[in-house]
Design a protein around this motif. Structure first.
Motif, PDB file in Angstrom:
ATOM      1  N   ILE A  13      35.660  56.455  70.432  1.00 51.24           N
ATOM      2  CA  ILE A  13      35.727  56.423  68.975  1.00 51.24           C
ATOM      3  C   ILE A  13      36.759  57.422  68.476  1.00 51.24           C
ATOM      4  CG2 ILE A  13      34.420  56.685  66.844  1.00 51.24           C
ATOM      5  CD1 ILE A  13      31.931  55.861  68.370  1.00 51.24           C
ATOM      6  N   ALA A  14      36.823  58.587  69.101  1.00 52.06           N
ATOM      7  CA  ALA A  14      37.848  59.567  68.724  1.00 52.06           C
ATOM      8  C   ALA A  14      39.242  58.953  68.892  1.00 52.06           C
ATOM      9  CB  ALA A  14      37.709  60.830  69.565  1.00 52.06           C
ATOM     10  N   THR A  15      39.446  58.265  69.994  1.00 52.68           N
ATOM     11  CA  THR A  15      40.742  57.609  70.226  1.00 52.68           C
ATOM     12  C   THR A  15      41.052  56.623  69.108  1.00 52.68           C
ATOM     13  OG1 THR A  15      40.433  57.770  72.607  1.00 52.68           O
ATOM     14  CG2 THR A  15      42.066  56.193  71.840  1.00 52.68           C
ATOM     15  N   GLN A  16      40.049  55.797  68.775  1.00 46.29           N
ATOM     16  CA  GLN A  16      40.254  54.790  67.722  1.00 46.29           C
ATOM     17  C   GLN A  16      40.643  55.443  66.401  1.00 46.29           C
ATOM     18  OE1 GLN A  16      36.669  52.437  67.617  1.00 46.29           O
ATOM     19  NE2 GLN A  16      37.133  51.409  69.552  1.00 46.29           N
ATOM     20  N   ARG A  17      39.965  56.520  66.062  1.00 43.03           N
ATOM     21  CA  ARG A  17      40.238  57.156  64.768  1.00 43.03           C
ATOM     22  C   ARG A  17      41.559  57.900  64.782  1.00 43.03           C
ATOM     23  NH1 ARG A  17      34.250  58.574  62.393  1.00 43.03           N
ATOM     24  NH2 ARG A  17      33.447  56.491  62.848  1.00 43.03           N
ATOM     25  N   PHE A  18      41.887  58.533  65.884  1.00 43.54           N
ATOM     26  CA  PHE A  18      43.197  59.186  65.988  1.00 43.54           C
ATOM     27  C   PHE A  18      44.301  58.141  65.807  1.00 43.54           C
ATOM     28  CE2 PHE A  18      41.975  63.119  68.813  1.00 43.54           C
ATOM     29  CZ  PHE A  18      41.243  63.626  67.760  1.00 43.54           C
ATOM     30  N   THR A  19      44.143  57.021  66.472  1.00 44.18           N
ATOM     31  CA  THR A  19      45.141  55.952  66.373  1.00 44.18           C
ATOM     32  C   THR A  19      45.269  55.465  64.939  1.00 44.18           C
ATOM     33  OG1 THR A  19      44.603  55.223  68.607  1.00 44.18           O
ATOM     34  CG2 THR A  19      45.788  53.656  67.208  1.00 44.18           C
ATOM     35  N   LYS A  20      44.115  55.244  64.322  1.00 43.12           N
ATOM     36  CA  LYS A  20      44.092  54.734  62.948  1.00 43.12           C
ATOM     37  C   LYS A  20      44.830  55.665  61.993  1.00 43.12           C
ATOM     38  CE  LYS A  20      40.514  53.692  59.670  1.00 43.12           C
ATOM     39  NZ  LYS A  20      39.052  53.906  59.525  1.00 43.12           N
ATOM     40  N   GLU A  21      44.730  56.942  62.247  1.00 44.39           N
ATOM     41  CA  GLU A  21      45.368  57.917  61.362  1.00 44.39           C
ATOM     42  C   GLU A  21      46.717  58.384  61.884  1.00 44.39           C
ATOM     43  OE1 GLU A  21      42.604  60.967  60.291  1.00 44.39           O
ATOM     44  OE2 GLU A  21      40.949  59.551  60.263  1.00 44.39           O
ATOM     45  N   ALA A  36      43.714  67.056  62.567  1.00 44.36           N
ATOM     46  CA  ALA A  36      42.711  66.180  63.181  1.00 44.36           C
ATOM     47  C   ALA A  36      41.292  66.660  62.923  1.00 44.36           C
ATOM     48  CB  ALA A  36      42.958  66.092  64.684  1.00 44.36           C
ATOM     49  N   LEU A  37      41.141  67.913  62.566  1.00 48.04           N
ATOM     50  CA  LEU A  37      39.809  68.521  62.481  1.00 48.04           C
ATOM     51  C   LEU A  37      38.822  67.768  61.573  1.00 48.04           C
ATOM     52  CD1 LEU A  37      38.199  70.726  63.737  1.00 48.04           C
ATOM     53  CD2 LEU A  37      39.018  72.319  61.996  1.00 48.04           C
ATOM     54  N   PRO A  38      39.218  67.377  60.365  1.00 55.85           N
ATOM     55  CA  PRO A  38      38.259  66.652  59.522  1.00 55.85           C
ATOM     56  C   PRO A  38      37.747  65.379  60.183  1.00 55.85           C
ATOM     57  CG  PRO A  38      40.178  67.307  58.239  1.00 55.85           C
ATOM     58  CD  PRO A  38      40.496  67.614  59.667  1.00 55.85           C
ATOM     59  N   THR A  39      38.641  64.632  60.812  1.00 56.03           N
ATOM     60  CA  THR A  39      38.244  63.419  61.527  1.00 56.03           C
ATOM     61  C   THR A  39      37.245  63.740  62.635  1.00 56.03           C
ATOM     62  OG1 THR A  39      40.447  62.545  61.136  1.00 56.03           O
ATOM     63  CG2 THR A  39      39.138  61.450  62.825  1.00 56.03           C
ATOM     64  N   VAL A  40      37.553  64.773  63.370  1.00 58.11           N
ATOM     65  CA  VAL A  40      36.696  65.178  64.483  1.00 58.11           C
ATOM     66  C   VAL A  40      35.325  65.604  63.973  1.00 58.11           C
ATOM     67  CG1 VAL A  40      36.395  66.983  66.227  1.00 58.11           C
ATOM     68  CG2 VAL A  40      38.608  65.836  65.983  1.00 58.11           C
ATOM     69  N   ASN A  93      29.033  71.762  58.448  1.00 62.62           N
ATOM     70  CA  ASN A  93      30.256  71.631  59.232  1.00 62.62           C
ATOM     71  C   ASN A  93      30.596  72.889  60.038  1.00 62.62           C
ATOM     72  OD1 ASN A  93      30.848  69.027  58.768  1.00 62.62           O
ATOM     73  ND2 ASN A  93      32.487  69.371  57.269  1.00 62.62           N
ATOM     74  N   LYS A  94      30.246  74.017  59.473  1.00 56.61           N
ATOM     75  CA  LYS A  94      30.573  75.270  60.153  1.00 56.61           C
ATOM     76  C   LYS A  94      29.836  75.356  61.493  1.00 56.61           C
ATOM     77  CE  LYS A  94      30.258  80.143  59.266  1.00 56.61           C
ATOM     78  NZ  LYS A  94      29.524  81.087  58.406  1.00 56.61           N
ATOM     79  N   ASP A  95      28.550  75.015  61.451  1.00 57.61           N
ATOM     80  CA  ASP A  95      27.763  75.047  62.679  1.00 57.61           C
ATOM     81  C   ASP A  95      28.193  73.967  63.659  1.00 57.61           C
ATOM     82  OD1 ASP A  95      26.277  77.202  61.874  1.00 57.61           O
ATOM     83  OD2 ASP A  95      24.661  76.011  61.011  1.00 57.61           O
ATOM     84  N   LEU A  96      28.527  72.803  63.086  1.00 59.09           N
ATOM     85  CA  LEU A  96      28.983  71.694  63.931  1.00 59.09           C
ATOM     86  C   LEU A  96      30.243  72.086  64.684  1.00 59.09           C
ATOM     87  CD1 LEU A  96      29.040  68.144  62.391  1.00 59.09           C
ATOM     88  CD2 LEU A  96      27.907  68.912  64.441  1.00 59.09           C
ATOM     89  N   LEU A  97      31.157  72.709  63.935  1.00 59.03           N
ATOM     90  CA  LEU A  97      32.427  73.128  64.525  1.00 59.03           C
ATOM     91  C   LEU A  97      32.168  74.108  65.649  1.00 59.03           C
ATOM     92  CD1 LEU A  97      35.472  73.234  64.534  1.00 59.03           C
ATOM     93  CD2 LEU A  97      35.418  74.847  62.653  1.00 59.03           C
ATOM     94  N   LYS A  98      31.223  75.005  65.394  1.00 56.28           N
ATOM     95  CA  LYS A  98      30.889  76.018  66.391  1.00 56.28           C
ATOM     96  C   LYS A  98      30.264  75.357  67.624  1.00 56.28           C
ATOM     97  CE  LYS A  98      28.035  79.707  66.318  1.00 56.28           C
ATOM     98  NZ  LYS A  98      26.997  80.471  65.607  1.00 56.28           N
ATOM     99  N   SER A  99      29.458  74.356  67.391  1.00 58.97           N
ATOM    100  CA  SER A  99      28.749  73.727  68.514  1.00 58.97           C
ATOM    101  C   SER A  99      29.673  72.859  69.359  1.00 58.97           C
ATOM    102  CB  SER A  99      27.602  72.879  67.985  1.00 58.97           C
ATOM    103  OG  SER A  99      28.092  71.636  67.483  1.00 58.97           O
ATOM    104  N   ARG A 100      30.669  72.260  68.688  1.00 59.66           N
ATOM    105  CA  ARG A 100      31.560  71.325  69.390  1.00 59.66           C
ATOM    106  C   ARG A 100      30.782  70.293  70.189  1.00 59.66           C
ATOM    107  NH1 ARG A 100      36.265  75.535  71.252  1.00 59.66           N
ATOM    108  NH2 ARG A 100      37.254  75.669  69.225  1.00 59.66           N
ATOM    109  N   ILE A 101      29.801  69.735  69.545  1.00 56.23           N
ATOM    110  CA  ILE A 101      28.903  68.808  70.232  1.00 56.23           C
ATOM    111  C   ILE A 101      29.667  67.660  70.898  1.00 56.23           C
ATOM    112  CG2 ILE A 101      28.401  67.725  67.974  1.00 56.23           C
ATOM    113  CD1 ILE A 101      25.982  67.713  70.934  1.00 56.23           C
TER     114      ILE A 101
END
Lengths: 152, 152
Positions: free
Chosen positions: A25-33, A110-114, B3-11
């Motif tokens: 899904i990350a690949t798909q969204r990176f491509t899309k953007e 890319a961060l917001p997408t991620v 988002n801050k916690d999510l970013l930190k977790s990098r799930i």
DNA sequence: TATTGTTATACTCTATAACTATA
DNA sequence: TATAGTTATAGAGTATAACAATA
């Protein structure tokens, strides 16, 4: 946990599958953007952003990718102007990798997408459950690191 | 989770990484024991063993691999004698995939290795924690399935 | 000689598009 | 026309071995 329950849980297959879905899904969204990196390349960029000035070998250890892979990915990142290679002053064979302004910008682009993807993936999971799950994932990571042999 | 916690977790990164580690170690052990399948091929074989007589398209949906990938992998499994293709009596374009005795034997041959790896990966994790983690992983899987677009 | 990084090579997986056959 | 499966093709990742440069 006994083998019967383990077999039923298929924990390993689940981990592989969920990981692949996330990557896909990350690949798909990176491509899309029109974001120019693959998830793997973004992971390496993140490691360099976290620890600026690492040697390739250290990046290899952090990202758990072998040396040839790191060479290849850093070639790509360097060609895009996202990172620079600098020979260590004393030990000229050892090369420091630094992130550039352009690299930081790409990371942030890319961060917001991620983050959005991560948010969507844990929708309906309570903070407590997620914390517990992260703890288990960390434990699994540590356990597996001992078993993994890669050319670092 | 904000988002801050999510970013930190990098799930997301964690999921991808742990999945890759699991796959990498499985590959190493399969190779070491001269087991002739890759983890992906073993996953497809498992799906066929679970649900004998599926159409390729259904296997595609279960394993979340696209049609060309399933064609390719089933070609390999068929060439090894682990599965058979049979045209549906009425709808001749639709093809049933069945597992063979040899395929079942291969599955069982790898099973101890697979179970051992899973066991090692969750060492030190309590049953309760693991159950909770599996629940979260299932939830994530369901969430992501909605988002994933593949050529099925 | 051990370490760091590169090169070469081969294979698998992924992803998309275009094609055939058929209901 | 829609569905099931195949083929073609390209790119990326993975993995191993062998090599060069250097400490």
């Amino acid at each position: 946990m006994d083998n019967k329950d383990l077999l039923k849980s298929r924990i390993g297959m689940k981990l592989v599958r969920v990981g692949k879905m996330t990557r896909a899904i990350a690949t798909q969204r990176f491509t899309k953007e029109n974001f120019p990196l693959t998830p793997e390349q973004y992971t390496v960029l993140t490691a360099i952003l976290d620890h600026d000035g690492l040697y390739q070998r250290q990046i290899s250890a952090i990202t758990l990718k072998d040396r040839p892979n790191i060479t290849r990915i850093i070639n790509i990142l360097e060609k895009m102007g996202f990172v620079t290679r600098t020979s260590d002053v004393n030990k000229r064979k050892i090369i420091k990798i630094n992130i550039t302004k352009k690299g930081k910008d790409a990371y942030n682009q890319a961060l917001p997408t991620v983050l959005e993807l991560w948010q969507e993936s844990v929708e309906g999971v309570s903070d407590e459950e997620l914390q517990s799950c992260l703890k288990v994932l960390n434990k699994i990571k540590v356990n597996l690191e001992e078993k993994l042999n890669i050319q670092i």
